[in-house]
Design a protein around this motif. Sequence first.
Motif, PDB file in Angstrom:
ATOM      1  N   ARG A  89       0.826  -1.217   0.000  1.00 30.17           N
ATOM      2  CA  ARG A  89       0.000   0.000   0.000  1.00 30.17           C
ATOM      3  C   ARG A  89       0.857   1.262   0.000  1.00 30.17           C
ATOM      4  NH1 ARG A  89      -3.511  -2.467   3.897  1.00 30.17           N
ATOM      5  NH2 ARG A  89      -2.450  -1.265   5.511  1.00 30.17           N
ATOM      6  N   LYS A  90       2.033   1.181   0.608  1.00 27.62           N
ATOM      7  CA  LYS A  90       2.899   2.357   0.732  1.00 27.62           C
ATOM      8  C   LYS A  90       3.837   2.548  -0.458  1.00 27.62           C
ATOM      9  CE  LYS A  90       2.824   2.185   5.787  1.00 27.62           C
ATOM     10  NZ  LYS A  90       3.614   1.949   7.025  1.00 27.62           N
ATOM     11  N   MET A  91       3.911   1.561  -1.351  1.00 29.97           N
ATOM     12  CA  MET A  91       4.786   1.670  -2.523  1.00 29.97           C
ATOM     13  C   MET A  91       4.151   2.542  -3.594  1.00 29.97           C
ATOM     14  SD  MET A  91       6.160  -2.251  -3.038  1.00 29.97           S
ATOM     15  CE  MET A  91       6.938  -3.148  -1.682  1.00 29.97           C
ATOM     16  N   LYS A  92       4.983   3.071  -4.462  1.00 31.15           N
ATOM     17  CA  LYS A  92       4.484   3.772  -5.638  1.00 31.15           C
ATOM     18  C   LYS A  92       3.724   2.790  -6.523  1.00 31.15           C
ATOM     19  CE  LYS A  92       8.433   6.967  -6.078  1.00 31.15           C
ATOM     20  NZ  LYS A  92       9.497   7.434  -7.000  1.00 31.15           N
ATOM     21  N   ASP A  93       2.691   3.257  -7.216  1.00 31.46           N
ATOM     22  CA  ASP A  93       1.982   2.338  -8.111  1.00 31.46           C
ATOM     23  C   ASP A  93       2.814   2.003  -9.349  1.00 31.46           C
ATOM     24  OD1 ASP A  93       1.747   4.677  -9.613  1.00 31.46           O
ATOM     25  OD2 ASP A  93      -0.419   4.843  -9.368  1.00 31.46           O
ATOM     26  N   SER A  94       3.921   2.715  -9.521  1.00 35.89           N
ATOM     27  CA  SER A  94       4.846   2.433 -10.630  1.00 35.89           C
ATOM     28  C   SER A  94       6.041   1.592 -10.179  1.00 35.89           C
ATOM     29  CB  SER A  94       5.353   3.748 -11.218  1.00 35.89           C
ATOM     30  OG  SER A  94       6.004   4.524 -10.208  1.00 35.89           O
ATOM     31  N   ALA A  95       6.044   1.164  -8.932  1.00 34.44           N
ATOM     32  CA  ALA A  95       7.202   0.459  -8.385  1.00 34.44           C
ATOM     33  C   ALA A  95       7.297  -0.971  -8.908  1.00 34.44           C
ATOM     34  CB  ALA A  95       7.133   0.435  -6.863  1.00 34.44           C
ATOM     35  N   ILE A  96       8.541  -1.451  -8.986  1.00 35.06           N
ATOM     36  CA  ILE A  96       8.835  -2.824  -9.381  1.00 35.06           C
ATOM     37  C   ILE A  96       9.534  -3.501  -8.205  1.00 35.06           C
ATOM     38  CG2 ILE A  96      10.274  -4.261 -10.889  1.00 35.06           C
ATOM     39  CD1 ILE A  96       9.909  -2.035 -13.035  1.00 35.06           C
ATOM     40  N   LEU A  97       9.055  -4.677  -7.831  1.00 42.07           N
ATOM     41  CA  LEU A  97       9.659  -5.437  -6.740  1.00 42.07           C
ATOM     42  C   LEU A  97      10.532  -6.542  -7.319  1.00 42.07           C
ATOM     43  CD1 LEU A  97       9.807  -6.095  -3.655  1.00 42.07           C
ATOM     44  CD2 LEU A  97       7.965  -7.738  -4.074  1.00 42.07           C
ATOM     45  N   ILE A  98      11.772  -6.631  -6.832  1.00 40.07           N
ATOM     46  CA  ILE A  98      12.704  -7.664  -7.272  1.00 40.07           C
ATOM     47  C   ILE A  98      13.107  -8.496  -6.061  1.00 40.07           C
ATOM     48  CG2 ILE A  98      14.951  -8.136  -8.333  1.00 40.07           C
ATOM     49  CD1 ILE A  98      12.992  -6.902 -10.286  1.00 40.07           C
ATOM     50  N   ASN A  99      12.922  -9.808  -6.151  1.00 41.11           N
ATOM     51  CA  ASN A  99      13.318 -10.696  -5.056  1.00 41.11           C
ATOM     52  C   ASN A  99      14.252 -11.782  -5.569  1.00 41.11           C
ATOM     53  OD1 ASN A  99      13.610 -12.098  -2.701  1.00 41.11           O
ATOM     54  ND2 ASN A  99      11.488 -12.780  -2.548  1.00 41.11           N
ATOM     55  N   MET A 100      15.546 -11.613  -5.303  1.00 46.29           N
ATOM     56  CA  MET A 100      16.560 -12.600  -5.649  1.00 46.29           C
ATOM     57  C   MET A 100      17.033 -13.335  -4.400  1.00 46.29           C
ATOM     58  SD  MET A 100      17.153 -12.269  -8.990  1.00 46.29           S
ATOM     59  CE  MET A 100      15.416 -11.920  -9.257  1.00 46.29           C
ATOM     60  N   SER A 101      16.339 -13.184  -3.294  1.00 49.56           N
ATOM     61  CA  SER A 101      16.829 -13.682  -2.013  1.00 49.56           C
ATOM     62  C   SER A 101      16.093 -14.926  -1.546  1.00 49.56           C
ATOM     63  CB  SER A 101      16.739 -12.567  -0.965  1.00 49.56           C
ATOM     64  OG  SER A 101      17.375 -12.949   0.222  1.00 49.56           O
ATOM     65  N   ARG A 102      14.995 -14.763  -0.835  1.00 49.44           N
ATOM     66  CA  ARG A 102      14.201 -15.872  -0.319  1.00 49.44           C
ATOM     67  C   ARG A 102      12.721 -15.567  -0.502  1.00 49.44           C
ATOM     68  NH1 ARG A 102      18.015 -18.509  -0.783  1.00 49.44           N
ATOM     69  NH2 ARG A 102      19.119 -19.829   0.729  1.00 49.44           N
ATOM     70  N   GLY A 103      11.976 -16.564  -0.980  1.00 49.22           N
ATOM     71  CA  GLY A 103      10.566 -16.360  -1.277  1.00 49.22           C
ATOM     72  C   GLY A 103       9.749 -15.947  -0.082  1.00 49.22           C
ATOM     73  N   GLY A 104      10.111 -16.460   1.105  1.00 50.56           N
ATOM     74  CA  GLY A 104       9.352 -16.176   2.304  1.00 50.56           C
ATOM     75  C   GLY A 104       9.395 -14.734   2.761  1.00 50.56           C
ATOM     76  N   LEU A 105      10.274 -13.929   2.175  1.00 47.34           N
ATOM     77  CA  LEU A 105      10.322 -12.512   2.524  1.00 47.34           C
ATOM     78  C   LEU A 105       9.058 -11.787   2.079  1.00 47.34           C
ATOM     79  CD1 LEU A 105      13.991 -11.673   1.417  1.00 47.34           C
ATOM     80  CD2 LEU A 105      13.191 -12.166   3.738  1.00 47.34           C
ATOM     81  N   VAL A 106       8.386 -12.348   1.089  1.00 48.75           N
ATOM     82  CA  VAL A 106       7.218 -11.690   0.491  1.00 48.75           C
ATOM     83  C   VAL A 106       5.960 -12.503   0.779  1.00 48.75           C
ATOM     84  CG1 VAL A 106       6.175 -10.883  -1.662  1.00 48.75           C
ATOM     85  CG2 VAL A 106       8.659 -10.754  -1.349  1.00 48.75           C
ATOM     86  N   ASP A 107       4.904 -11.822   1.206  1.00 52.15           N
ATOM     87  CA  ASP A 107       3.588 -12.428   1.384  1.00 52.15           C
ATOM     88  C   ASP A 107       2.989 -12.610  -0.012  1.00 52.15           C
ATOM     89  OD1 ASP A 107       0.809 -12.809   1.653  1.00 52.15           O
ATOM     90  OD2 ASP A 107       0.746 -11.716   3.538  1.00 52.15           O
ATOM     91  N   THR A 108       2.986 -13.852  -0.509  1.00 49.29           N
ATOM     92  CA  THR A 108       2.582 -14.091  -1.895  1.00 49.29           C
ATOM     93  C   THR A 108       1.139 -13.664  -2.189  1.00 49.29           C
ATOM     94  OG1 THR A 108       4.163 -15.918  -2.052  1.00 49.29           O
ATOM     95  CG2 THR A 108       2.457 -15.803  -3.740  1.00 49.29           C
ATOM     96  N   PRO A 109       0.146 -14.009  -1.377  1.00 50.99           N
ATOM     97  CA  PRO A 109      -1.222 -13.528  -1.660  1.00 50.99           C
ATOM     98  C   PRO A 109      -1.309 -12.005  -1.709  1.00 50.99           C
ATOM     99  CG  PRO A 109      -1.295 -15.321  -0.065  1.00 50.99           C
ATOM    100  CD  PRO A 109       0.149 -14.955  -0.229  1.00 50.99           C
ATOM    101  N   ALA A 110      -0.570 -11.337  -0.826  1.00 49.29           N
ATOM    102  CA  ALA A 110      -0.577  -9.869  -0.835  1.00 49.29           C
ATOM    103  C   ALA A 110       0.070  -9.333  -2.110  1.00 49.29           C
ATOM    104  CB  ALA A 110       0.154  -9.332   0.397  1.00 49.29           C
ATOM    105  N   LEU A 111       1.116 -10.008  -2.582  1.00 46.73           N
ATOM    106  CA  LEU A 111       1.769  -9.604  -3.833  1.00 46.73           C
ATOM    107  C   LEU A 111       0.800  -9.743  -5.005  1.00 46.73           C
ATOM    108  CD1 LEU A 111       4.171  -8.925  -5.688  1.00 46.73           C
ATOM    109  CD2 LEU A 111       4.801 -11.359  -5.603  1.00 46.73           C
ATOM    110  N   ILE A 112       0.108 -10.868  -5.063  1.00 49.89           N
ATOM    111  CA  ILE A 112      -0.845 -11.089  -6.157  1.00 49.89           C
ATOM    112  C   ILE A 112      -1.925 -10.008  -6.147  1.00 49.89           C
ATOM    113  CG2 ILE A 112      -2.654 -12.636  -6.997  1.00 49.89           C
ATOM    114  CD1 ILE A 112      -0.856 -14.979  -6.085  1.00 49.89           C
ATOM    115  N   THR A 113      -2.447  -9.703  -4.971  1.00 46.94           N
ATOM    116  CA  THR A 113      -3.467  -8.663  -4.853  1.00 46.94           C
ATOM    117  C   THR A 113      -2.928  -7.305  -5.303  1.00 46.94           C
ATOM    118  OG1 THR A 113      -4.575  -9.810  -3.026  1.00 46.94           O
ATOM    119  CG2 THR A 113      -4.973  -7.442  -3.234  1.00 46.94           C
ATOM    120  N   ALA A 114      -1.699  -6.990  -4.882  1.00 51.24           N
ATOM    121  CA  ALA A 114      -1.101  -5.703  -5.247  1.00 51.24           C
ATOM    122  C   ALA A 114      -0.929  -5.585  -6.758  1.00 51.24           C
ATOM    123  CB  ALA A 114       0.251  -5.547  -4.543  1.00 51.24           C
TER     124      ALA A 114
END
Length: 323
Positions: A222-247
């Motif tokens: 919610r706090k990110m820019k709507d133009s933002a790109i998220l890159i995860n090269m680390s560990r999948g668990g850092l990101v809430d996958t359902p929340a990512l899909i919704t975003a």
Amino acid sequence: MKIAAYSVVPAEKPYFKRWSKEHQVEVKLIAAPLSQATLDEAAGCVGVCVQQPSALGDAAFYRRFAQMGLKYIGVRSAGIDFVDLAACQKNGIKVTNVPAYSPRAIAEMGLTQALALLRRLGEYRAEMAQGKFSLNPRLISNEIYKLTVGLIGLGHIGGETARLYRALGARVIAYNRSHKIQYESVVEYTDFATVIAQSDIISLHTPLTPATNGMIGEEEFRKMKDSAILINMSRGGLVDTPALITALQHGQIAGAGLDTLANEAEFFRKDVPVDQLPADYQTLAAMPNVIITPHIAFYTATAVKNMVNIGLDNIYRQEIKKN
């Protein structure tokens, strides 16, 4: 001395064989991952050399590991979250890892995905597949030197990532628990909230711990820019996958580059019928503004060689020193 290497892939075999010959140490190559079911393969060895996304086993596994006379778990990667360190300590098992096998390999993959997403390549391919070749005003993109890149975590990989983006002219900001003087020339240190709010590209480079599990979730999106790109090269668990899909579905962010997923152990490094792939993966993979790779950012000749050599060296040196 004998060492068992698990989850060995064809690209690793020449390096294992070369190391074995140079050190006059037998290395047993096993294609399967280490688990309770495959542990007997390590009988007669001093330790194991492993790299895998799935957990090794429960408390009984570690007790049996020690009872077999195995003393070392040499992880040939940086992440060790699949190893129960408390169980290892309880059973006198020493654990090592390879914190820097080729930070540049992972940094380059993150940059590659970010640039592809920034220039909307997946979205253009989707348009072209429908015969649409006109200039879509929705797909106009920006140039990297005009953007702010935010890094969460500034270890070896995060540092190399910072250098790459800075070389392209981007402003690079970073949140890290400690201030690292070696990166002062390429990053501006700031807090977590600022990275989330100000970055056009947000790149994750932290280990997975109880404190970082799900650190990027509904509130952060919610706090990110709507133009933002998220890159995860680390560990999948850092990101809430359902929340990512919704975003992504609601346009809260513009895209995501993912070399890792929270449930990747179910299907990465395997051949899986397409209709049996997890629903969240299928949803993400169908999005033209998402790039998913099967945890292969590390997969270069340089990195593979270093991972094998250092992973084995860590076991060898401890055993030689002990004797």
